[in-house]
Design a protein around this motif. Structure first.
Motif, PDB file in Angstrom:
ATOM      1  N   THR A   1       6.431 -14.030  34.458  1.00  0.00           N
ATOM      2  CA  THR A   1       6.469 -15.460  34.132  1.00  0.00           C
ATOM      3  C   THR A   1       7.885 -15.901  33.790  1.00  0.00           C
ATOM      4  N   VAL A   2       8.057 -17.213  33.714  1.00  0.00           N
ATOM      5  CA  VAL A   2       9.350 -17.788  33.349  1.00  0.00           C
ATOM      6  C   VAL A   2       9.780 -17.309  31.970  1.00  0.00           C
ATOM      7  N   GLY A   3       8.881 -17.344  31.009  1.00  0.00           N
ATOM      8  CA  GLY A   3       9.230 -16.955  29.639  1.00  0.00           C
ATOM      9  C   GLY A   3       9.686 -15.517  29.529  1.00  0.00           C
ATOM     10  N   ILE A   4       9.008 -14.605  30.252  1.00  0.00           N
ATOM     11  CA  ILE A   4       9.384 -13.189  30.201  1.00  0.00           C
ATOM     12  C   ILE A   4      10.779 -12.987  30.776  1.00  0.00           C
ATOM     13  N   LEU A   5      11.084 -13.683  31.874  1.00  0.00           N
ATOM     14  CA  LEU A   5      12.409 -13.546  32.472  1.00  0.00           C
ATOM     15  C   LEU A   5      13.492 -14.064  31.534  1.00  0.00           C
ATOM     16  N   LEU A   6      13.246 -15.198  30.892  1.00  0.00           N
ATOM     17  CA  LEU A   6      14.254 -15.750  29.972  1.00  0.00           C
ATOM     18  C   LEU A   6      14.521 -14.780  28.822  1.00  0.00           C
ATOM     19  N   GLN A   7      13.477 -14.100  28.351  1.00  0.00           N
ATOM     20  CA  GLN A   7      13.673 -13.106  27.296  1.00  0.00           C
ATOM     21  C   GLN A   7      14.541 -11.958  27.784  1.00  0.00           C
ATOM     22  N   LYS A   8      14.293 -11.497  29.014  1.00  0.00           N
ATOM     23  CA  LYS A   8      15.079 -10.385  29.551  1.00  0.00           C
ATOM     24  C   LYS A   8      16.537 -10.773  29.759  1.00  0.00           C
ATOM     25  N   LEU A   9      16.777 -12.058  30.076  1.00  0.00           N
ATOM     26  CA  LEU A   9      18.151 -12.525  30.275  1.00  0.00           C
ATOM     27  C   LEU A   9      18.806 -12.965  28.971  1.00  0.00           C
ATOM     28  N   HIS A  10      18.061 -12.848  27.861  1.00  0.00           N
ATOM     29  CA  HIS A  10      18.570 -13.251  26.538  1.00  0.00           C
ATOM     30  C   HIS A  10      18.975 -14.735  26.523  1.00  0.00           C
ATOM     31  N   LEU A  11      18.190 -15.547  27.236  1.00  0.00           N
ATOM     32  CA  LEU A  11      18.415 -16.993  27.230  1.00  0.00           C
ATOM     33  C   LEU A  11      17.468 -17.618  26.212  1.00  0.00           C
ATOM     34  N   THR A  12      18.033 -18.069  25.120  1.00  0.00           N
ATOM     35  CA  THR A  12      17.233 -18.595  24.012  1.00  0.00           C
ATOM     36  C   THR A  12      17.078 -20.101  24.135  1.00  0.00           C
ATOM     37  N   LEU A  13      15.863 -20.568  23.894  1.00  0.00           N
ATOM     38  CA  LEU A  13      15.608 -22.011  23.839  1.00  0.00           C
ATOM     39  C   LEU A  13      15.729 -22.456  22.389  1.00  0.00           C
ATOM     40  N   ASN A  14      16.671 -23.342  22.138  1.00  0.00           N
ATOM     41  CA  ASN A  14      16.892 -23.848  20.798  1.00  0.00           C
ATOM     42  C   ASN A  14      16.027 -25.075  20.545  1.00  0.00           C
ATOM     43  N   GLU A  15      16.105 -25.608  19.349  1.00  0.00           N
ATOM     44  CA  GLU A  15      15.312 -26.780  18.976  1.00  0.00           C
ATOM     45  C   GLU A  15      15.547 -27.929  19.956  1.00  0.00           C
ATOM     46  N   GLY A  16      14.477 -28.423  20.546  1.00  0.00           N
ATOM     47  CA  GLY A  16      14.563 -29.564  21.442  1.00  0.00           C
ATOM     48  C   GLY A  16      14.882 -29.231  22.880  1.00  0.00           C
ATOM     49  N   ASP A  17      15.242 -27.977  23.184  1.00  0.00           N
ATOM     50  CA  ASP A  17      15.533 -27.609  24.573  1.00  0.00           C
ATOM     51  C   ASP A  17      14.254 -27.666  25.415  1.00  0.00           C
ATOM     52  N   VAL A  18      14.422 -27.889  26.702  1.00  0.00           N
ATOM     53  CA  VAL A  18      13.291 -27.978  27.624  1.00  0.00           C
ATOM     54  C   VAL A  18      13.542 -27.041  28.794  1.00  0.00           C
ATOM     55  N   VAL A  19      12.509 -26.292  29.185  1.00  0.00           N
ATOM     56  CA  VAL A  19      12.595 -25.444  30.375  1.00  0.00           C
ATOM     57  C   VAL A  19      11.576 -25.956  31.386  1.00  0.00           C
ATOM     58  N   GLU A  20      12.009 -26.058  32.632  1.00  0.00           N
ATOM     59  CA  GLU A  20      11.138 -26.471  33.740  1.00  0.00           C
ATOM     60  C   GLU A  20      11.233 -25.422  34.845  1.00  0.00           C
ATOM     61  N   PRO A  21      10.084 -24.935  35.357  1.00  0.00           N
ATOM     62  CA  PRO A  21       8.724 -25.186  34.877  1.00  0.00           C
ATOM     63  C   PRO A  21       8.468 -24.492  33.544  1.00  0.00           C
ATOM     64  N   ALA A  22       7.270 -24.679  32.987  1.00  0.00           N
ATOM     65  CA  ALA A  22       6.942 -24.177  31.653  1.00  0.00           C
ATOM     66  C   ALA A  22       7.032 -22.662  31.586  1.00  0.00           C
ATOM     67  N   ALA A  23       7.167 -22.148  30.354  1.00  0.00           N
ATOM     68  CA  ALA A  23       7.392 -20.715  30.145  1.00  0.00           C
ATOM     69  C   ALA A  23       6.257 -19.850  30.677  1.00  0.00           C
ATOM     70  N   ASP A  24       5.029 -20.374  30.738  1.00  0.00           N
ATOM     71  CA  ASP A  24       3.904 -19.560  31.207  1.00  0.00           C
ATOM     72  C   ASP A  24       3.680 -19.662  32.713  1.00  0.00           C
ATOM     73  N   THR A  25       4.601 -20.315  33.441  1.00  0.00           N
ATOM     74  CA  THR A  25       4.456 -20.448  34.890  1.00  0.00           C
ATOM     75  C   THR A  25       4.726 -19.111  35.577  1.00  0.00           C
ATOM     76  N   PRO A  26       3.823 -18.651  36.460  1.00  0.00           N
ATOM     77  CA  PRO A  26       4.056 -17.382  37.163  1.00  0.00           C
ATOM     78  C   PRO A  26       5.232 -17.493  38.141  1.00  0.00           C
ATOM     79  N   ILE A  27       6.022 -16.443  38.219  1.00  0.00           N
ATOM     80  CA  ILE A  27       7.091 -16.350  39.218  1.00  0.00           C
ATOM     81  C   ILE A  27       6.490 -15.644  40.433  1.00  0.00           C
ATOM     82  N   ASN A  28       6.165 -16.419  41.476  1.00  0.00           N
ATOM     83  CA  ASN A  28       5.375 -15.880  42.573  1.00  0.00           C
ATOM     84  C   ASN A  28       6.013 -16.086  43.942  1.00  0.00           C
ATOM     85  N   GLN A  29       7.317 -16.380  43.973  1.00  0.00           N
ATOM     86  CA  GLN A  29       7.971 -16.578  45.260  1.00  0.00           C
ATOM     87  C   GLN A  29       9.471 -16.344  45.133  1.00  0.00           C
ATOM     88  N   ASP A  30      10.103 -16.047  46.262  1.00  0.00           N
ATOM     89  CA  ASP A  30      11.556 -15.935  46.280  1.00  0.00           C
ATOM     90  C   ASP A  30      12.190 -17.311  46.132  1.00  0.00           C
TER      91      ASP A  30
END
Length: 420
Positions: A79-108
């Motif tokens: 998922t998006v959230g798992i990848l961001l954790q592995k890349l040490h990309l932190t979402l701070n207060e008010g930050d927005v990630v698109e698509p949402a953190a629980d979106t599956p990564i299912n394509q190149d």
């Protein structure tokens, strides 16, 4: 002449052991392999620190945009959230990630965008709150900052005119609150919110049509104030009130910065409510029907703003090359995602990640993007059918149109029966 005696020099024990080991026939291969392991691990760690990672077997290529840079990352993250954790990309207060953190990564060429929050000032009935938000609409900013707004409240943004006086360097979100009024409409108790000035203005705004003998209390010219009680009565008539839901409007924005098949909500919406009043029609003292009298919107619906990805890259970009019409992309994507997960080398019964081509195709069972049964049917679309996703998609398109008449009909069949 007396010859000098030479003393035998004894090497330290660990050096003697090393010298003995070096004479062993397997010493050279052992130390060579050890050196290669050290160099390989060291090179991988350096590559990892610089984000220049080597290709990962069966990984998806992900494009991550953040902080003015764009990373191209091969990853097996689910998922998006798992990848961001592995890349040490932190979402701070008010930050927005698109698509949402629980979106599956299912394509190149999957795309992830991180929008960093900016300072904002929320002005609400004279009170000022400072927060951080990456919201794209005034209402989204207020909600993200934890300020509840009603559908009838006016929410606008204005630039900061004087930093020294205002104390804010970002946008100002100004909330103009609607006044709550307790309306008794033919016996039905309603709470409605409005910005108008008088009782008469309220009746006009809510499109309430008064009959000749309807009574309104207080007078039409009465100024509205918070929680004022307004009565509209019709004597001698039996009236029924029914609450109905107003569907939530959805406004869609196409965004080439997101991969096709992904989406994100930029402003949360909500359904509205309305009260429909009916007057019962009597015949010989019996109810024989009813007539709608009034429809009053008690809560306005809020439009949900959804951004939809349109970037056709990676394997899903092959839909265009295979001649599938843009209007059919969603139908084809849904079917193929559920049949094979967009894996052109997956055979029936295989689950999980996309396996490499095994060199041959099972003579029975489903195979490929659309799980052609057997896979050899796809030979009619080209000799490279076993590995080429474009050839497979051409066959899939012909199958959808030949058996169902269209991709839309094929999609509907899949929804109904979970196969096609």
């Amino acid at each position: 002449m007396k010859l000098a005696r030479f003393r035998r020099v004894r090497l330290p024990r660990h050096r003697r052991q090393l010298k003995i080991m070096s004479r062993h026939p397997f010493a050279v291969p052992f130390f060579t392999i050890l050196a290669l392991v050290v160099l390989t691990v060291g090179g991988y760690l350096i590559a990892r620190q610089t984000n220049h990672l080597p290709p990962v077997e069966d990984a998806k290529i992900v494009i991550v945009s953040h902080d003015g840079v764009q990373q191209l990352v091969p990853s097996k993250a689910a998922t998006v959230g798992i990848l961001l954790q592995k890349l040490h990309l932190t979402l701070n207060e008010g930050d927005v990630v698109e698509p949402a953190a629980d979106t599956p990564i299912n394509q190149d060429d999957f795309r992830i965008n991180i929008y960093r929050a900016l300072p904002v000032e929320i002005v609400d009935k004279g009170s000022r709150t400072f927060a951080f938000s990456a919201g794209t609409t005034p209402r989204a900013i207020a909600n993200q900052a934890g300020t509840h707004v009603f559908p009838e409240d006016d929410v606008t943004t204005v630039p900061t005119e004087n930093f020294l006086r205002g104390g804010s360097i970002g946008e100002r979100v100004v909330i103009t609150r609607a006044v709550p009024i307790n309306l008794n409409l033919y016996g039905s108790q309603l709470v409605i919110r409005t910005h108008v000035a008088t009782v008469g203005d309220l009746i006009k705004e809510k499109h309430i049509t008064l009959a000749k003998h309807d009574e309104v209390t207080p007078a039409m010219s009465t100024p509205l104030k918070k929680n004022l009680k307004v009565y509209i009565e019709r004597r001698g008539v039996k009236i029924e009130a029914v609450t109905e839901i107003i569907p939530m409007p959805i406004h869609t924005i196409n965004d080439s910065g997101l991969a096709f098949g992904t989406n994100a909500v930029r402003q949360a919406g909500s359904a509205g409510k309305k009260i429909v009043t009916y007057q019962e029609q009597l015949s010989n003292g019996k109810v024989v029907g009813r007539k709608a009298l009034q429809t009053v919107i008690t809560e306005k619906p809020v439009t949900e703003i959804v951004v939809v990805g349109t970037s056709l890259s990676g394997i899903k970009g092959d839909m265009r090359l295979a001649g599938i019409a843009p209007g059919d992309y969603n139908y084809a994507d849904y079917i193929i995602s559920h049949e094979s997960g967009w894996c052109p080398t997956k055979a029936q019964g295989q689950y999980g990640s996309c396996p490499p081509y095994a060199g041959s195709v099972p003579p029975y069972g489903g195979y490929g993007l659309c799980q052609s049964t057997p896979g050899s049917k796809m030979a009619s679309a080209g000799s490279d059918w076993a590995t080429n996703p474009i050839t497979q998609l051409r066959w899939c398109s012909g199958y959808a149109k030949g058996h169902y008449g269209s991709w839309a009909a094929a999609y509907q069949h899949w929804i109904n029966y979970h196969w096609w």
